[in-house]
Structure formats: structure tokens, C-alpha cells
Design a protein around this motif. Structure first.
Motif, short mmCIF file in Angstrom:
data_model
loop_
_atom_site.label_atom_id
_atom_site.label_comp_id
_atom_site.label_asym_id
_atom_site.label_seq_id
_atom_site.Cartn_x
_atom_site.Cartn_y
_atom_site.Cartn_z
N GLU A 46 -9.88 -20.84 -4.65
CA GLU A 46 -11.30 -21.12 -4.83
C GLU A 46 -12.04 -20.04 -5.61
O GLU A 46 -13.17 -20.25 -6.06
N ASN A 47 -11.45 -18.86 -5.78
CA ASN A 47 -12.12 -17.80 -6.51
C ASN A 47 -11.11 -16.97 -7.29
O ASN A 47 -9.90 -17.04 -7.05
N SER A 48 -11.62 -16.17 -8.22
CA SER A 48 -10.76 -15.39 -9.11
C SER A 48 -9.98 -14.33 -8.36
O SER A 48 -8.83 -14.02 -8.71
#
Length: 687
Positions: free
Chosen positions: A150-152
Motif C-alpha cells: 500500500e505504500n512505498s
């Protein structure tokens, strides 16, 4: 942890537990055939395995031995492999859970892979393929997490773990590189498209990838210490290390050191036949459906096409480089193990197919509970069917054939003998028993193929006390080269010990025939000075019941090492009879008839003692009868010898009707029948 994640881990954990419960009771307790004996011996001795070295497997196997000291080394490593196989199935299950949610599709992916014949069969023995399956499963799982991140920060973390896993995986099985070469561009492209790719990130992922190769440090350390009584190669130099890593002695990117090749289409067709026969048409259909339906789902579209690309790239490259004749059952068995890497991808796609199918049906028609229940029933029915079909063949818990083969060979040779091993069957089974189980510590094992490598004498001669090597290596082609030696010279320098060749001698060097000869000794040949007198009758008595072997003939799968071991033991029973027959063919003078009589007596004894035996015994006995008849030896009825010859030639043709010599044998039978009739007629005419 979300509810879906918790359910996913429960489903995967249950799958691993179930597969472990299935695998562990079926594990082989003794040393298997093939490379297993060598891999276990390498772990026992902390040496280096055959190229490319397999340091991760070696260290894990050694750890398993230490963890289970009450088990035999073979049993503990076989057990370790079964648990690695179960863990691989859990990773495939988690992959589908991550991409499509927990449910029957996830269980199908892990379960079908678990109970398919190849995966189950090779999880029962000490081999590197189960560890490779685990790394493949881990990569699939990491790919799914990376894709769904969901995120880097999460993506970056998983990318680094994946890089490390790729490096570690390549420390075990180099075929994984074909998956790695597809995964790396995909990961970099994903990061680039999300504007998360940086030079610093590439360097750090590269360092993680290189860190995965750290276990290879074990190779030069082991080679430098040189304490292992069995080890392969000299990795103390950079060139020696690269030779080993690149499998130069086998042929880089080839399965074996051979010039033969197989048509690409033929190999791909064999792989497809395997998928249809072992994974079943419904699983292949679901894999196709999974690819199609996933193409419309952003959550797993990219991953499903990635898996397909990996499968296609791997299958094409392997089919191109697999240079073994798959028309021979044993070599087909060697090749098909490498299809496991493709099986894992097919099973994941099939799991996605089942999950997407019932999701799509629920979305379009409704009745979600009905479709999910149907999916569970289908999964359970398919797994039950495959389990029932494969259990008997894959249950190796009572299989001790290869170990008993090795024990019989070691028990048969005199004290302080030197055994020149040839091939995986005698070499690896004897090495395991000798070095890991301390069976016959007085014997010395010398590998014929290894003796042709420049490192063999330098590295292993110190561990072979009492064996004298007259040069740096054995050169079967040009023994006149500096610091090399011929087989004749080796035998001449070791006349103080009995020397046996098991199984046979390598082609190329016939120098030994000048001053030495070989006498049959069961599976082996006794190499003796040419001036030593041979007593046919006494030798026949000595080798008559050399082994205590009770396995029925033709009782194992044609592609198994058990079949090879059993066949060798059966053919060993008639080697002396064949040798005496051949000696009689070449001899001129009074002893000819006596040799034919001894050969006939031995053949008749072994044929009459068995109800089912190799077909060539009938042909050989028929020939012995005919030669004894022609020799004029008294004491045997000519009619009886003619009848015996006709009877066994006929039996042979019934068993081997496709023999190229069949027309000649039929002609011989006609001639013998005519001769017998003429004898009967002459006897009636005489007063």
C-alpha cells in the motif's frame, strides 16, 4: 493484522500441517539413489557437493543431522526435505491468499502441488529440488506482497527481501536464475512507474542480492581446510571456484557432460504431457481461466502475466538446454525433476482461476455460498483423487533397496580392497555407507570419473591411505602426457590390494589389458594380474551366491534407481556363467568343452531357481546348450540339450519379440528342430 490476513495465515498453516502429516510418514529411512548419497555424504563430511556446490543445502543438511542425532544421516536429511516441501506448498497457498483472498483456490494451489507425483516423490528424499521449490514459493509470495503493497516504504522493504531471497535461491539451484531474470525487470519497472526508483535503491537492492551469495564462502573454506574425506573440486583459487560455480566440468547451462541433444518440440511436448498426466486437465483449465480472468482484475493482472512469462521463459530455455535422451526412462526421471519449477507457477495460476471463477459467478449470478461450497467440494475431491492415485508410488517409508545394494557390494569384497566406482548408483551409495555409516572402514573408494580431474589426487589422495597414484590424474585418452597415468600404471602401483571395478570400467583406456585381466565378481569385476591363474570351477563356486538378494525381478518403476539396482543384482547372478561362455568361445583346445559345460551348469541352476527372470537368461542358456552340444562333451544327452536350446530360444522370443536378432533366432530354432527330428529318425532306423 486484518481479519483476512489472519485467515490467510490460518489457511496456509493448516495446509503446511496437513502436507507435513502426509509427507513425514512416507519419508525414506535409508539412502536414496541418484545424487542423494553424495549430497548426504558431503553434509556428513562438510565437503563440497558436485557443481555448483549447493552450500545452503549442505549446511541445512548438516544442521538436520545435528538436530536429529538418533536418526541415521539419510533419514534426518530426507525428513528435512519433506518439511521444506511442505513449507513450499504453504508459500504457494499464501501467494493465492494475498492475490485473491483465502479460500479453496489457495488450498488448491498448495494442495495440488503437494500431492502431485513429482513434488511428493522428490520431497521424500535428500535432494536440492525441495529447497528450490521453497525458494520459488517464497519468491511468488514476495511478488504478491510487493504488488499489493500500500505504500512505498513497504514496497521498498519487500523488494530488498526479494533481492536477498533471489541470491540465496541461486546458492541452491541455478535454474532459478530464469525466474530471477524475469522478476528483476518487472520489479524495477514497477518502482519506476510509481516514481520510487532511485540509484540508491538499486545499489542497496544489488547489495542485498549479493549478500544472498554469502553461503558460497563455505566452498573455498571447506576446500582450503581439506578435512572432508569426500569433496568435489578445488575452490581455493578463483579459477577453481568459478569452474565449480559455472559447472564447467558438466557443461555450463547443460544437464550433463554429453554431446547428445533432444529436439525442442519433443521436450516441450513431454513437459505438456507431464502437466496433463500429473497435474490433471482440470488444473490446466483452471490455470488458463486464472490467467484470463486475472487480466481484468487490477489486483493480480500484472502478477498473473508475470508468472506466465516466467513459466514460458523457463520452459523454453530448459527444453533447449536439456541434453538428455528422455526416451530412456531413467534419464526422463532425471529431466522431469526440473519441471517442478514450472509446476509451482501452474498451481498458483490454477488457484487464482478457481478463486476468480467463484468470485465472478457470485458477482454475476449471486448464490455466493453455493459457488464457494462447490469450489471446496471440487478442491477436496481433486486432492483426494490425486492423493489416492500417487500414495503407493510416493510412499518410500519401506524402501531400502539402494542402501541394501551398497551394503551387499561392500560386504562381498575382501579386506583392504580398493573399489573403483563408476556412476551414481555404486559411487554415491557406497560413499554414504562408507563415510557416514562407517561401513567397511578398511576399504578404499576411488571414483573413476573424478580421478580424471586434475584436482582429485591432490585433494583426496591424502584421505585414501594405502592407495598409490602414479601421477596427478588419470588420463584415459593421452596417458603419455606429463604427470598423468594410465589405468595399467594405477593397477601396477596397487598390486598389494585387491582392486574391483564397480560397475564396469570407463571407456577409452584399454592399457590395463596388456598386463591385467578381469574376472566377474557379482556387480563388480576383479582386476587381477594377467599371470595369475584362473580356476573356472572354484571361481564359479565362489561367486555363485555372492549376494543375499530377494527383490523380485521387474518390481520397480523403470525410471527409478531402485530398478537399476535390482537389475544389476539380477544380472550379477549370471555374470560368471557369461564370462565362462565367452572364455570358451575364445579358447582353442581341450578346455573349451569344459568351460561350456560349467557355463551351462551355472545358467541352468539360476534359471531353474527362478520363476521370473531377465529375458536374456533364456537366450544365454539356449546358446550354452547349443555350444555344449557342438563341443562333443560327454555326459549330457544330445536330445536334452537340443530340447533345452529350442525351449529357451522360444521363451526368449516370447519375451523379446522386437529383438533385432529375432529372425536369426527363429532360423536357429528351425535348424535345431530339424536336427532333433533327424536324430529321432536315425534312432528309429538303427536296429
Amino acid at each position: 493484522m486484518t481479519s483476512e490476513q489472519r485467515t490467510s495465515w490460518i489457511v496456509a498453516g493448516t495446509t503446511v500441517a496437513g502436507v507435513s502429516a502426509l509427507y513425514v510418514p512416507c519419508v525414506q529411512r535409508t539412502v536414496p539413489g541418484g545424487d542423494s548419497g553424495e549430497l548426504i555424504t558431503t553434509a556428513c563430511e562438510l565437503g563440497v557437493a558436485h557443481p555448483p556446490g549447493y552450500p545452503v543445502f549442505t549446511l541445512l543438511a548438516r544442521f538436520a543431522m545435528c538436530l536429529l542425532p538418533s536418526f541415521s544421516p539419510a533419514h534426518s536429511v530426507n525428513l528435512m526435505c519433506s518439511l521444506l516441501g511442505a513449507a513450499a506448498c504453504g508459500c504457494l497457498c499464501l501467494t493465492v491468499c494475498k492475490l485473491a483472498g483465502p479460500g479453496p483456490g489457495a488450498v488448491l494451489a498448495g494442495g495440488v502441488f503437494a500431492v502431485s507425483r513429482l513434488s511428493w516423490q522428490w520431497s521424500m528424499v535428500a535432494e536440492v529440488f525441495t529447497l528450490n521449490n521453497l525458494f520459488v514459493g517464497l519468491l511468488f509470495f514476495l511478488i504478491s506482497i510487493f504488488h499489493c503493497a500500500e505504500n512505498s516504504e513497504h514496497r521498498n522493504k519487500i523488494a530488498h527481501w526479494g533481492a536477498l531471497c533471489c541470491g540465496l535461491g541461486l546458492c541452491n539451484q541455478h535454474t532459478l536464475v530464469l525466474y530471477v531474470l524475469v522478476i528483476i525487470p518487472w520489479v524495477l519497472y514497477r518502482l519506476f512507474s510509481l516514481k520510487e526508483l532511485s540509484l540508491r535503491g538499486i545499489v542497496s537492492m544489488g547489495l542485498c542480492f549479493l549478500a544472498g551469495f554469502l553461503p558460497y564462502i563455505y566452498l573455498p573454506i571447506s576446500s582450503y581446510l581439506n578435512t572432508a574425506r569426500w569433496s568435489w573440486g578445488d575452490q581455493t583459487t578463483l579459477s577453481g571456484l568459478l569452474t565449480h560455480l559455472l559447472r564447467t566440468e558438466y557443461g555450463t547451462f547443460s544437464l550433463a557432460k554429453t554431446e547428445s541433444s533432444v529436439n525442442l518440440t519433443t521436450m516441450l511436448q513431454a513437459q505438456m504431457d507431464h502437466y496433463l498426466a500429473e497435474l490433471s486437465p482440470p488444473v490446466l483449465a483452471l490455470a488458463g481461466i486464472g490467467l484470463f480472468l486475472s487480466s481484468w482484475d487490477r489486483r493480480c493482472c500484472s502478477v498473473s502475466w508475470l508468472l506466465t512469462g516466467m513459466l514460458v521463459a523457463y520452459s523454453l530455455f530448459f527444453a533447449w538446454r536439456a541434453n538428455l535422451d528422455i526416451n530412456r526412462p531413467l534419464l526422463l526421471g532425471v529431466v522431469e525433476r526440473f519441471w517442478l519449477q514450472g509446476d509451482a507457477a501452474v498451481c498458483v495460476l490454477a488457484g487464482l482461476g478457481l478463486s476468480r471463477t467463484h468470485t465472478e459467478l457470485e458477482r454475476r449470478i449471486g448464490y455466493g455460498c453455493l459457488w464457494k461450497t462447490t469450489s471446496w467440494v471440487f478442491t477436496i475431491a481433486l486432492l483426494t483423487h490425486m492423493l489416492h492415485r500417487n500414495h503407493r508410488e510416493c510412499d518410500q517409508s519401506t524402501n531400502s533397496v539402494v542402501e541394501r545394494f551398497g551394503r551387499e557390494l561392500l560386504a562381498s569384497v575382501p579386506k583392504d580392497s580398493v573399489i573403483l566406482t563408476r556412476g551414481d548408483l555404486p559411487g554415491n551409495s557406497l560413499r554414504y555407507l562408507h563415510y557416514c555409516q562407517d561401513v567397511r572402514p578398511d576399504v578404499r573408494l576411488v571414483d573413476q570419473e573424478m580421478m580424471t580431474y586434475s584436482w582429485y589426487v591432490a585433494k583426496l589422495a591424502p584421505h585414501l591411505s594405502g592407495v598409490h597414484f602414479p601421477g596427478r590424474w588419470w588420463d584415459p585418452v593421452g596417458p603419455e602426457e606429463k604427470n598423468t597415468f594410465s589405468l595399467e600404471e594405477f593397477l601396477a602401483h596397487n598390486t598389494q590390494r585387491d582392486v574391483f571395478a564397480c560397475i564396469g570400467l570407463s571407456d577409452g583406456d584399454m592399457s590395463w589389458e596388456r598386463t591385467f585381466t578381469r574376472w566377474p565378481f557379482g556387480v563388480c569385476d576383479h582386476l587381477v594380474p594377467g599371470n595369475k591363474q584362473f580356476h573356472p570351477k572354484q571361481w564359479g563356486q565362489r561367486t555363485r551366491n555372492i549376494y543375499n538378494w530377494s527383490e523380485p525381478h521387474n518390481s520397480f518403476h523403470p525410471a527409478s534407481w531402485e530398478r537399476v539396482a535390482n537389475e544389476e543384482m539380477w544380472q550379477a547372478r549370471m555374470k560368471t556363467a557369461f564370462f565362462l561362455f565367452d572364455l570358451g568361445e575364445r579358447l582353442k583346445g581341450d578346455g573349451k568343452a569344459r568351460l561350456f559345460e560349467l557355463s551351462y551348469t551355472l545358467y541352468k541352476e539360476i534359471v531353474e531357481a527362478q520363476s521370473d527372470y531377465p529375458p536374456n537368461w533364456d537366450k544365454n542358456l539356449a546358446l550354452a546348450c547349443e555350444r555344449l552340444l557342438r563341443s562333443g562333451q560327454r555326459g549330457h544327452s544330445p536330445d536334452g540339450l537340443l530340447t533345452c536350446s529350442i525351449q529357451h530360444f522360444t521363451r526368449y522370443l516370447e519375451k523379446e519379440s522386437t529383438d533385432p536378432q529375432a529372425p536369426a533366432i527363429r532360423s536357429a530354432i528351425t535348424h535345431l528342430l530339424k536336427e532333433r527330428d533327424e536324430r529321432h529318425q536315425n534312432r528309429k532306423k538303427s536296429p
